[in-house]
Design a protein around this motif. Structure first.
Motif, mmCIF file in Angstrom:
data_model
loop_
_atom_site.group_PDB
_atom_site.id
_atom_site.type_symbol
_atom_site.label_atom_id
_atom_site.label_comp_id
_atom_site.label_asym_id
_atom_site.label_seq_id
_atom_site.Cartn_x
_atom_site.Cartn_y
_atom_site.Cartn_z
ATOM 1 N N LEU A 43 -44.151 89.490 -39.353
ATOM 2 C CA LEU A 43 -43.825 90.859 -38.955
ATOM 3 C C LEU A 43 -42.480 91.296 -39.533
ATOM 4 C CD1 LEU A 43 -44.925 90.701 -35.207
ATOM 5 C CD2 LEU A 43 -46.033 92.033 -37.021
ATOM 6 N N LEU A 44 -41.517 90.397 -39.524
ATOM 7 C CA LEU A 44 -40.198 90.712 -40.070
ATOM 8 C C LEU A 44 -40.300 91.030 -41.557
ATOM 9 C CD1 LEU A 44 -37.092 90.783 -39.680
ATOM 10 C CD2 LEU A 44 -37.077 88.349 -40.252
ATOM 11 N N THR A 45 -41.041 90.200 -42.289
ATOM 12 C CA THR A 45 -41.213 90.431 -43.725
ATOM 13 C C THR A 45 -41.950 91.734 -43.977
ATOM 14 O OG1 THR A 45 -41.357 88.019 -43.982
ATOM 15 C CG2 THR A 45 -42.008 89.358 -45.865
ATOM 16 N N LEU B 125 -36.540 93.947 -34.042
ATOM 17 C CA LEU B 125 -37.598 94.662 -34.750
ATOM 18 C C LEU B 125 -38.110 95.852 -33.937
ATOM 19 C CD1 LEU B 125 -39.961 92.092 -36.522
ATOM 20 C CD2 LEU B 125 -38.403 93.743 -37.541
ATOM 21 N N ALA B 126 -38.296 95.634 -32.642
ATOM 22 C CA ALA B 126 -38.799 96.712 -31.788
ATOM 23 C C ALA B 126 -37.833 97.887 -31.776
ATOM 24 C CB ALA B 126 -39.026 96.191 -30.374
ATOM 25 N N ALA B 127 -36.524 97.604 -31.709
ATOM 26 C CA ALA B 127 -35.528 98.680 -31.694
ATOM 27 C C ALA B 127 -35.518 99.438 -33.011
ATOM 28 C CB ALA B 127 -34.140 98.103 -31.417
ATOM 29 N N MET B 128 -35.559 98.697 -34.124
ATOM 30 C CA MET B 128 -35.526 99.327 -35.445
ATOM 31 C C MET B 128 -36.770 100.176 -35.669
ATOM 32 S SD MET B 128 -32.684 98.370 -37.103
ATOM 33 C CE MET B 128 -32.915 98.184 -38.859
ATOM 34 N N TYR B 129 -37.919 99.661 -35.225
ATOM 35 C CA TYR B 129 -39.173 100.377 -35.463
ATOM 36 C C TYR B 129 -39.252 101.625 -34.594
ATOM 37 C CZ TYR B 129 -43.975 100.853 -36.985
ATOM 38 O OH TYR B 129 -45.116 101.310 -37.567
ATOM 39 N N ALA B 130 -38.847 101.520 -33.319
ATOM 40 C CA ALA B 130 -38.862 102.688 -32.435
ATOM 41 C C ALA B 130 -37.907 103.760 -32.947
ATOM 42 C CB ALA B 130 -38.497 102.270 -31.014
ATOM 43 N N ASP B 131 -36.765 103.332 -33.466
ATOM 44 C CA ASP B 131 -35.799 104.283 -34.001
ATOM 45 C C ASP B 131 -36.371 105.011 -35.216
ATOM 46 O OD1 ASP B 131 -32.924 105.249 -33.896
ATOM 47 O OD2 ASP B 131 -33.012 104.499 -35.952
ATOM 48 N N ALA B 132 -37.038 104.260 -36.105
ATOM 49 C CA ALA B 132 -37.638 104.881 -37.289
ATOM 50 C C ALA B 132 -38.759 105.842 -36.903
ATOM 51 C CB ALA B 132 -38.162 103.801 -38.233
ATOM 52 N N ALA B 133 -39.443 105.555 -35.796
ATOM 53 C CA ALA B 133 -40.548 106.408 -35.353
ATOM 54 C C ALA B 133 -40.067 107.628 -34.555
ATOM 55 C CB ALA B 133 -41.521 105.589 -34.506
ATOM 56 N N GLY B 134 -38.749 107.704 -34.299
ATOM 57 C CA GLY B 134 -38.207 108.838 -33.573
ATOM 58 C C GLY B 134 -38.324 108.736 -32.067
ATOM 59 N N ASN B 135 -38.667 107.562 -31.555
ATOM 60 C CA ASN B 135 -38.798 107.354 -30.115
ATOM 61 C C ASN B 135 -37.437 106.916 -29.571
ATOM 62 O OD1 ASN B 135 -39.466 106.630 -27.494
ATOM 63 N ND2 ASN B 135 -41.413 105.673 -28.080
ATOM 64 N N GLU B 136 -36.581 107.876 -29.286
ATOM 65 C CA GLU B 136 -35.198 107.577 -28.930
ATOM 66 C C GLU B 136 -35.090 106.742 -27.653
ATOM 67 O OE1 GLU B 136 -32.663 108.234 -30.722
ATOM 68 O OE2 GLU B 136 -33.537 109.561 -32.228
ATOM 69 N N ARG C 228 -32.782 98.304 -27.958
ATOM 70 C CA ARG C 228 -31.451 97.970 -28.450
ATOM 71 C C ARG C 228 -30.640 97.288 -27.353
ATOM 72 N NH1 ARG C 228 -30.748 102.394 -30.949
ATOM 73 N NH2 ARG C 228 -29.636 103.552 -29.333
ATOM 74 N N ARG C 229 -30.746 97.772 -26.122
ATOM 75 C CA ARG C 229 -30.037 97.127 -25.018
ATOM 76 C C ARG C 229 -30.532 95.696 -24.813
ATOM 77 N NH1 ARG C 229 -30.506 102.333 -22.640
ATOM 78 N NH2 ARG C 229 -32.420 101.703 -21.569
ATOM 79 N N ALA C 230 -31.846 95.501 -24.919
ATOM 80 C CA ALA C 230 -32.401 94.147 -24.769
ATOM 81 C C ALA C 230 -31.901 93.235 -25.878
ATOM 82 C CB ALA C 230 -33.927 94.212 -24.769
ATOM 83 N N PHE C 231 -31.804 93.759 -27.099
ATOM 84 C CA PHE C 231 -31.295 92.937 -28.200
ATOM 85 C C PHE C 231 -29.831 92.572 -27.988
ATOM 86 C CE2 PHE C 231 -28.772 93.039 -32.122
ATOM 87 C CZ PHE C 231 -29.222 91.857 -32.699
ATOM 88 N N GLU D 21 -25.804 99.054 -39.622
ATOM 89 C CA GLU D 21 -25.823 99.763 -40.899
ATOM 90 C C GLU D 21 -26.876 100.868 -40.903
ATOM 91 O OE1 GLU D 21 -25.138 98.297 -45.452
ATOM 92 O OE2 GLU D 21 -26.625 97.227 -44.267
ATOM 93 N N LYS D 22 -28.047 100.580 -40.325
ATOM 94 C CA LYS D 22 -29.111 101.582 -40.283
ATOM 95 C C LYS D 22 -28.707 102.757 -39.379
ATOM 96 C CE LYS D 22 -33.360 103.054 -41.050
ATOM 97 N NZ LYS D 22 -33.408 104.208 -40.153
ATOM 98 N N LEU D 23 -28.134 102.462 -38.225
ATOM 99 C CA LEU D 23 -27.705 103.525 -37.319
ATOM 100 C C LEU D 23 -26.657 104.408 -37.973
ATOM 101 C CD1 LEU D 23 -27.479 101.468 -34.001
ATOM 102 C CD2 LEU D 23 -29.100 103.326 -34.465
#
Length: 515
Positions: free
Chosen positions: A380-382, A434-445, A452-455, A473-475
């Protein structure tokens, strides 16, 4: 090649790669166009040594075969003529060995010689086993490929000699490691070469990012912390330490345009090895790498060197462990991660190899096995780095892996920081990243903030810092400065703990005259 091979990350790929079905991975197909000379050109040229420089150019290769791997002289002669077009008689070899002061066999009486047997003790004081003919043939084939790498348009003359020395040092180290560690000889496709903590590379990467942001105080401290971590890395002796020090760090320096910092790093590493561990394999490798980089000069040439080094490393891993081994596959992914623009064909092949290994792990070990769950996370990471995955399938797989981890016997009812399984903790924090990065990219704030808090609450160990660097860096790139600063604050606390800060404070006071 290590359990954590995210250490070479520089920046997320600027564009996602589309994948079509591809064949299994073959590293030799990845040579950059215009770097390797043609095989016909090499085959047409036969070298007969007439001066000392001719012998010095191949000294390390001959030493690796004759001394380190205990290959017989007649086989060395045949191998050098076949693989390198280097032709010399046995008398010429023996005369040169005398000049180099090489004595393969002990001149004094040993236990075996007193008993009428042959004395196999080498000049290193240890009995060396011969290597199987099949394996020797594979080594020679790969060495022949490495020889082709040396005939480059970017690296000529003195630079080629240094590259030859460096590549030979890599090969000798890997072969020696494989003889000492039984896991290399009895490897299955799921065998890993043990856990590896790449804190040094996390500090080095963090320093480069802070310096780019003109935060010189934090950047300088993180760079100094990376140097402090080098001693632990040296004593660790893990095979991945060689990769990190002599391949990942140079590529990171290239990606960030800092050849000056790379030279400082390699000079420090070489001095440290010479003083603290003169017999460690990293000592010779760091010296040859430093000499090579000092002679190269340009970032494009250093990048060409890292490509050659990776190919030799990958080819050797394939020969020792097989193309489907998990550590071999991690090596391939590590190479893709350090490239600013990864080759789409290689990306597709690695993704397919991961999917195949995940299916095999589920069928062989069970879907709830730690190795199977770790492999699924790696896949999944790859996938998230190089493609645009299906949102429903991707989220369902992440949720399933997290659920299995939390419910595992020994983990249930405990906070993740108290889990005894190191790999379980690693996959746990990686899934939330991964979940935080993917939700952020999908616009699910809302979902992104929750993940992100869990990470940020996950155990701050191992690869946590590298995930945090990517998240920050992404943020920042998305204009979410407040969220990026929150991650940065947590990251700096993890990277510069109180004991490290006290050491750095003391050194800065001493350099400032005690003020």
């Amino acid at each position: 090649m290590s359990d954590n091979d995210l250490n070479p990350i520089s920046r997320p790929a600027s564009r996602k790669q589309s994948c079509q079905p591809a064949l299994s991975f073959h590293p030799q197909q990845s040579a950059p166009t215009g770097v390797v000379s043609s095989h016909a050109e090499n085959a047409a040229r036969v070298s007969i040594p007439t001066k000392p420089a001719d012998w010095e150019a191949v000294k390390d290769i001959i030493e690796g075969l004759y001394i380190h791997n205990n290959v017989r002289l007649k086989d060395v002669i045949a191998a050098m003529q076949t693989a390198y077009r280097f032709r010399a008689t046995a008398r010429m070899y023996k005369a040169q060995f005398a000049k180099w002061n090489w004595h393969k066999y002990s001149t004094g009486p040993s236990v075996s010689s007193r008993q009428g047997g042959k004395d196999h003790s080498t000049r290193y004081g240890k009995k060396k086993k011969g290597i199987p003919r099949v394996f020797l043939a594979e080594v020679l084939r790969q060495d022949a490929e490495t020889k082709q790498q040396l005939q480059t348009r970017l690296l000529e003359g003195e630079e080629s000699r240094h590259l030859t020395t460096t590549m030979s040092a890599y090969r000798s180290f890997l072969l020696g490691w494989s003889e000492q560690d039984p896991r290399w000889r009895n490897a299955t496709c799921f065998t890993k070469m043990g856990h590896y903590n790449s804190t040094m590379v996390s500090h080095f990467l963090g320093a480069l990012i802070q310096l780019e942001q003109r935060e010189y105080s934090h950047g300088g401290r993180l760079l100094r912390a990376a140097f402090l971590e080098l001693e632990d890395l040296l004593l660790d002796g893990h095979v991945a330490a060689i990769w990190d020090c002599c391949v990942s760090v140079p590529q990171l320096a290239v990606n960030h345009g800092r050849s000056d910092i790379l030279l400082t790093f390699l000079r420090y590493l070489s001095r440290l090895c010479t003083l603290r561990a003169p017999n460690h394999p990293l000592t010779n490798i760091s010296r040859s790498t430093l000499a090579l980089v000092e002679h190269l000069g340009t970032l494009s040439q250093i990048s060409a060197y890292t490509t050659v080094a990776w190919r030799l490393w990958s080819d050797t891993m394939v020969a020792l462990l097989g193309p489907d081994n998990i550590s071999t596959l991690h090596t391939h992914r590590a190479y893709l991660l350090i490239q600013p623009e990864p080759d789409p064909t290689l990306v597709c092949r690695v993704l397919r190899d991961y999917d195949r290994l995940v299916d095999r792990a589920g069928a062989t070990l069970g879907a709830d096995n730690t190795t199977a769950l770790s492999l699924e996370f790696d896949a999944l990471l790859t996938q998230s780095r190089f493609t645009t995955p299906d949102p429903v399938t991707f989220d369902a797989r992440l949720t399933r892996v997290l659920g299995k981890l939390v419910a595992k016997p020994g983990n249930a009812g405990l906070a993740p920081g108290r889990w005894t399984g190191l790999e379980d903790r690693q996959v746990y924090r990686g899934c939330w990243f991964l979940a935080a990065m993917y939700a952020d990219a999908a616009g699910n704030e809302g979902r992104a903030a929750e993940c992100r808090r869990a990470f940020l609450a996950a155990p701050e160990e191992g690869d946590w810092v590298q995930y945090a660097l990517r998240m920050e860096e992404k943020l920042r790139a998305d204009g979410k400065v407040g969220e990026a600063e929150e991650v940065k604050g947590k990251r700096l606390e993890a990277q510069l703990p109180r004991d490290i800060v006290e050491i750095l404070d003391r050194e800065e006071r001493e350099m400032g005259g005690g003020g």
